[in-house]
Design a protein around this motif. Sequence first.
Motif, short mmCIF file in Angstrom:
data_model
loop_
_atom_site.label_atom_id
_atom_site.label_comp_id
_atom_site.label_asym_id
_atom_site.label_seq_id
_atom_site.Cartn_x
_atom_site.Cartn_y
_atom_site.Cartn_z
N LYS A 3 -8.71 -5.38 -30.21
CA LYS A 3 -8.43 -4.22 -28.85
C LYS A 3 -8.32 -5.09 -27.85
CE LYS A 3 -9.56 -1.66 -32.48
NZ LYS A 3 -9.28 -0.16 -32.86
N GLN A 21 1.74 0.34 -28.95
CA GLN A 21 0.49 1.55 -29.34
C GLN A 21 1.60 1.93 -31.10
OE1 GLN A 21 -1.75 -0.03 -27.53
NE2 GLN A 21 -3.01 2.39 -27.93
N GLN A 28 -3.51 -3.47 -30.12
CA GLN A 28 -4.13 -2.36 -29.60
C GLN A 28 -4.70 -2.23 -28.01
OE1 GLN A 28 -6.76 0.40 -31.85
NE2 GLN A 28 -4.72 1.91 -32.47
N SER A 30 -7.20 0.42 -26.49
CA SER A 30 -7.96 0.97 -26.23
C SER A 30 -8.57 1.68 -24.81
CB SER A 30 -9.28 0.39 -27.26
OG SER A 30 -10.47 -0.89 -26.47
N LEU A 31 -8.22 0.11 -24.09
CA LEU A 31 -8.46 1.03 -22.47
C LEU A 31 -7.32 0.66 -21.30
CD1 LEU A 31 -10.74 2.31 -20.50
CD2 LEU A 31 -11.63 0.30 -20.71
N MET A 49 -5.09 5.72 -25.26
CA MET A 49 -6.27 5.34 -24.17
C MET A 49 -6.95 5.66 -23.72
SD MET A 49 -2.40 2.88 -23.39
CE MET A 49 -3.43 1.74 -22.52
N ARG A 50 -8.10 5.67 -23.66
CA ARG A 50 -8.98 5.77 -22.52
C ARG A 50 -8.99 4.93 -20.83
NH1 ARG A 50 -14.08 3.81 -22.51
NH2 ARG A 50 -13.90 2.15 -23.71
N SER A 63 -16.19 -4.69 -27.06
CA SER A 63 -15.27 -4.33 -28.05
C SER A 63 -14.24 -4.63 -27.62
CB SER A 63 -15.13 -2.86 -28.33
OG SER A 63 -14.90 -1.51 -27.43
N ILE A 64 -13.90 -4.89 -26.99
CA ILE A 64 -12.53 -4.92 -25.94
C ILE A 64 -12.66 -7.26 -25.96
CG2 ILE A 64 -11.32 -5.57 -24.01
CD1 ILE A 64 -11.80 -2.61 -23.29
#
Length: 328
Positions: A3, A21, A28, A30-31, A49-50, A63-64
Amino acid sequence: MIKAGLIGFGWWGQNIARAIQGKSQHLQFSLAVSKETECTALVAEALGMRLTSQFEEVLADPSIQAVVLATPHSLHADQIVAAAKAGKHVFCEKPLALTHADAKRAINECQSHGLVLAVGQNKRFWPSMVKLRELVTSGVLGHLMHIEGHYSNEHSSKFFSDWRDSPHESPAGGLTGTGIHLVDAFVGLAGPAASVLARVHSVRSGSDPRDATSVLIEFKNGIHAYFAMVRATPIYWRVHVFGDKASVEALGESEVVIRHQGGRIEKHILPPVDSLLDELDAFARAIPRPGYIPIPYPITAHEMSHGIGLFEAIVQSINSQQPVGVSS
């Protein structure tokens, strides 16, 4: 699956996101971080993506595991250091830094925390360049004698931003946009450079610039090389390595020409690849994790450091109009 957070969500950052993506089996996003969240919100949403305007939010997110930097050049070194201190692996778009001291600082920070640092040199992954390196390593060329190169494109016309014309952010004409790929290729082929002489010829400055840069290099092993780049001309890539038994020439992404003694010529047209996907997958595969044996990123820390040493010397030579020694 690693992530990651994507720092910088402009034209190039969005290209990176689109390459990854839903396509990568290893990485991947995520942000994403963007200064212009209103303009980029729909793109981020479409890519799953956020979006935030704060780099610190990425660093604080447990989490990143990794960050990908697609930010202005002058920010790279400090952002790499900040990410390493936060325990994140780092992929940084070229150039890694604008000075050799900053490059070593960034490399040392990642190494001291046991983290992977990769630099985005996607031309390393072009089939033509993979084949060229294989041939050079095989010994078919005999004794390596000389290297030539050229890389030009029309990006200064098509994708121009004000910061890309700043002498601080983008010194030496097209060096940060195109020439840095040749710097990486040459260092990967010939090793550390000893000295350099470079010149820029400018026809027009400001928005949509017109200039040509020429670079002459002597490497520590005695090999000489030269390359050039022109901003605002149709795209063209060539790296030509000469030995005393043969030469090999990479043309564009997929064409390789081998010229042997006696006049025999081989030509290869290789299958295309997505070099952005390949380089970011290589970054993800270099990250250690439980039950997985990492594969080292193909650009070593020494090559990253020597490449920015040569980069900085080119800038200094252009500014002084004199030959300059290269920091090691």
